[in-house]
Design an enzyme around this catalytic site. Structure first.
Site, PDB file in Angstrom:
ATOM      1  N   TRP A 109       0.821  -1.215   0.000  1.00  0.00           N
ATOM      2  CA  TRP A 109       0.000   0.000   0.000  1.00  0.00           C
ATOM      3  C   TRP A 109       0.852   1.260   0.000  1.00  0.00           C
ATOM      4  O   TRP A 109       0.543   2.224  -0.707  1.00  0.00           O
ATOM      5  CB  TRP A 109      -1.009  -0.008   1.154  1.00  0.00           C
ATOM      6  N   ASP A 179      -1.449   6.109   6.806  1.00  0.00           N
ATOM      7  CA  ASP A 179      -2.515   5.280   6.251  1.00  0.00           C
ATOM      8  C   ASP A 179      -2.810   4.172   7.261  1.00  0.00           C
ATOM      9  O   ASP A 179      -2.035   3.237   7.429  1.00  0.00           O
ATOM     10  CB  ASP A 179      -2.065   4.681   4.911  1.00  0.00           C
ATOM     11  N   LYS A 203     -12.128  -2.159   6.294  1.00  0.00           N
ATOM     12  CA  LYS A 203     -11.305  -3.191   6.912  1.00  0.00           C
ATOM     13  C   LYS A 203     -11.702  -3.344   8.381  1.00  0.00           C
ATOM     14  O   LYS A 203     -12.137  -4.400   8.808  1.00  0.00           O
ATOM     15  CB  LYS A 203      -9.815  -2.853   6.808  1.00  0.00           C
TER      16      LYS A 203
HETATM   17  C1  LIG Z   1      -7.384  -1.566   1.517  1.00  0.00           C
HETATM   18  C2  LIG Z   1      -6.310  -0.594   1.715  1.00  0.00           C
HETATM   19  C3  LIG Z   1      -6.182   0.545   0.902  1.00  0.00           C
HETATM   20  C4  LIG Z   1      -7.096   0.806  -0.280  1.00  0.00           C
HETATM   21  O1  LIG Z   1      -8.363   1.187   0.131  1.00  0.00           O
HETATM   22  P1  LIG Z   1      -9.494   1.586  -0.926  1.00  0.00           P
HETATM   23  O2  LIG Z   1     -10.608   2.022  -0.052  1.00  0.00           O
HETATM   24  O3  LIG Z   1      -9.787   0.397  -1.764  1.00  0.00           O
HETATM   25  O4  LIG Z   1      -8.938   2.711  -1.749  1.00  0.00           O
HETATM   26  C5  LIG Z   1      -5.164   1.430   1.177  1.00  0.00           C
HETATM   27  N1  LIG Z   1      -4.315   1.234   2.198  1.00  0.00           N
HETATM   28  C6  LIG Z   1      -4.405   0.149   3.002  1.00  0.00           C
HETATM   29  C7  LIG Z   1      -3.428  -0.014   4.131  1.00  0.00           C
HETATM   30  C8  LIG Z   1      -5.397  -0.789   2.785  1.00  0.00           C
HETATM   31  O5  LIG Z   1      -5.492  -1.872   3.584  1.00  0.00           O
END
Ligand SMILES: *Cc1c(COP(=O)(O)O)cnc(C)c1O
Length: 369
Positions: A109, A179, A203
């Site tokens: 990511w 993030d 998540k």
């Molecule tokens: C799933 C995820 C993303 C992407 O998320 P989207 O909502 O599909 O854009 C980005 N960073 C991390 C750490 C993730 O687990």
């Protein structure tokens, strides 16, 4: 849930969209036809209605209490997922500046966030875990963090590789941008450390459709008026995240999850303790059977959210997945980019689910060890 539908629920180890707390799903079911006081469902009422405004304000207030967010931060509910933040962050915080943004790449990511920033302004990579196939975190004290960097970007939990920073980093005067998509609300945070913390909900915090962005109000001064309205943090903050119609259903569910965390779990310290004990159960089995369950992450960098491992052969992996599925343990296949197994054990994964997986893994090891 006494119904047959409930009995058919699997133990769901999906990485995302992922498991939600059953009491939250029951509440959604109960309120589906008629949200109390609204005479209609959450999806059928105006985002300007007093019922929705109350839901929106409650969700913000609960997040602020859970994370100890003070008056110097703003909480935004946006759309476009974490990936839109990969772009919005540099557009608001880097565009037009000379000081670079510094990126720490500990997995897939972070690697995806980087090129979006490079489109916008000067970027430096402080660490790239590629050499060891993203199995570890760097020693932050050894990195050349610039005190005047536009920001330092990390991914607190790399969902695909299963490596996670266990504590809040200190990047000094450089704003820390994090993030936290796959570990949002898994433990208490020291929000003073964060210039900006962001997380898509699907998540660890709710359904797909809403992304939480918590940022220091002083950073709003960087947002240029030239930016498209939706992409401008200052504009979104001024409109209390209602510049356009917000994802009302997703905000409602996010609010119910925060309510569950506060009132049922009892706060983020309790959540953290539960997460630690759930993860320990699985990592102990990896450590007891290292020749069969080959863990991906270096021990001290293991994620409490995504437990990743491989087998000595693909044949054993197939047998493992088939046996797990027969035992009601689903969605354990690792991400297509790394293979192997990934057990995602987010906040809402009950201990019983982890115990069921642990029993299966112990039995499987006896047969195959
Ligand atoms: C799933 C995820 C993303 C992407 O998320 P989207 O909502 O599909 O854009 C980005 N960073 C991390 C750490 C993730 O687990």
């Amino acid at each position: 849930m006494a119904s047959q539908v409930a009995q058919e629920r699997i133990f769901n180890f999906s990485a995302g969209p992922a498991v939600l707390p059953v009491p939250v799903l029951e509440r959604i079911r109960d309120e589906m036809l008629c949200l109390p006081g609204a005479g209609a469902s959450i999806m059928e009422i105006s985002h300007r209605s007093k019922q929705f405004i109350a839901i929106h304000e409650q969700a913000k207030a609960r997040l602020a209490r859970l994370l100890n967010v003070g008056a110097d931060h703003e909480i935004l509910f946006l759309q476009g997922g974490a990936r839109l933040q990969f772009s919005m962050i540099p557009m608001n915080l880097l565009q037009g500046r000379e000081q670079p943004a510094q990126y720490i790449l500990t997995g897939s990511w972070g690697k995806s966030a980087l090129p979006e920033a490079q489109k916008v302004g000067p970027v430096e990579v402080l660490f790239d875990g590629k050499e060891t196939n993203y199995d570890r975190l760097p020693d932050i004290s050894k990195l050349a963090i610039k005190p005047d960097a536009s920001y330092v970007h990390i991914t607190s939990n790399e969902t695909i590789q299963g490596v996670q920073f266990p504590a809040d980093l200190d990047t000094g005067t450089a704003p820390l941008v994090c993030d936290s998509s796959s570990d949002f609300l898994y433990r208490p945070y020291n929000m003073d450390r964060y210039g900006l913390l962001y997380a898509c909900a699907q998540k660890n915090a709710g359904p797909a459709g809403v992304t939480v962005v918590i940022l220091k109000k002083e950073l709003l001064e960087r947002s240029s008026a030239e930016l498209p309205g939706y992409l401008n943090y200052a504009n979104q903050a001024a409109a209390d995240s209602m510049w356009n119609t917000p994802p009302t259903f997703a905000v409602y569910v996010l609010g119910l999850v925060t309510e569950w965390l506060e009132d049922t779990v009892g706060g983020l310290e309790k959540m953290h303790a539960l997460n630690q004990s759930k993860a320990k159960v699985l990592y102990d089995i990896l450590d007891q059977n290292p020749e069969l369950y080959m863990g991906h992450a270096r021990k001290q960098d293991r994620s409490l959210m995504n437990v990743t491992f491989r087998f000595p052969s693909e044949e054993i992996e197939k047998q493992f997945l088939a046996g797990a599925s027969a035992a009601g343990l689903e969605n354990l296949k690792g991400h297509r980019s790394v293979g192997g197994i990934r057990a995602s054990i987010y906040n809402a994964m009950p201990s019983e689910g982890v115990q069921a997986l642990a029993s299966f893994m112990t039995e499987f090891a006896q047969k195959h060890g």
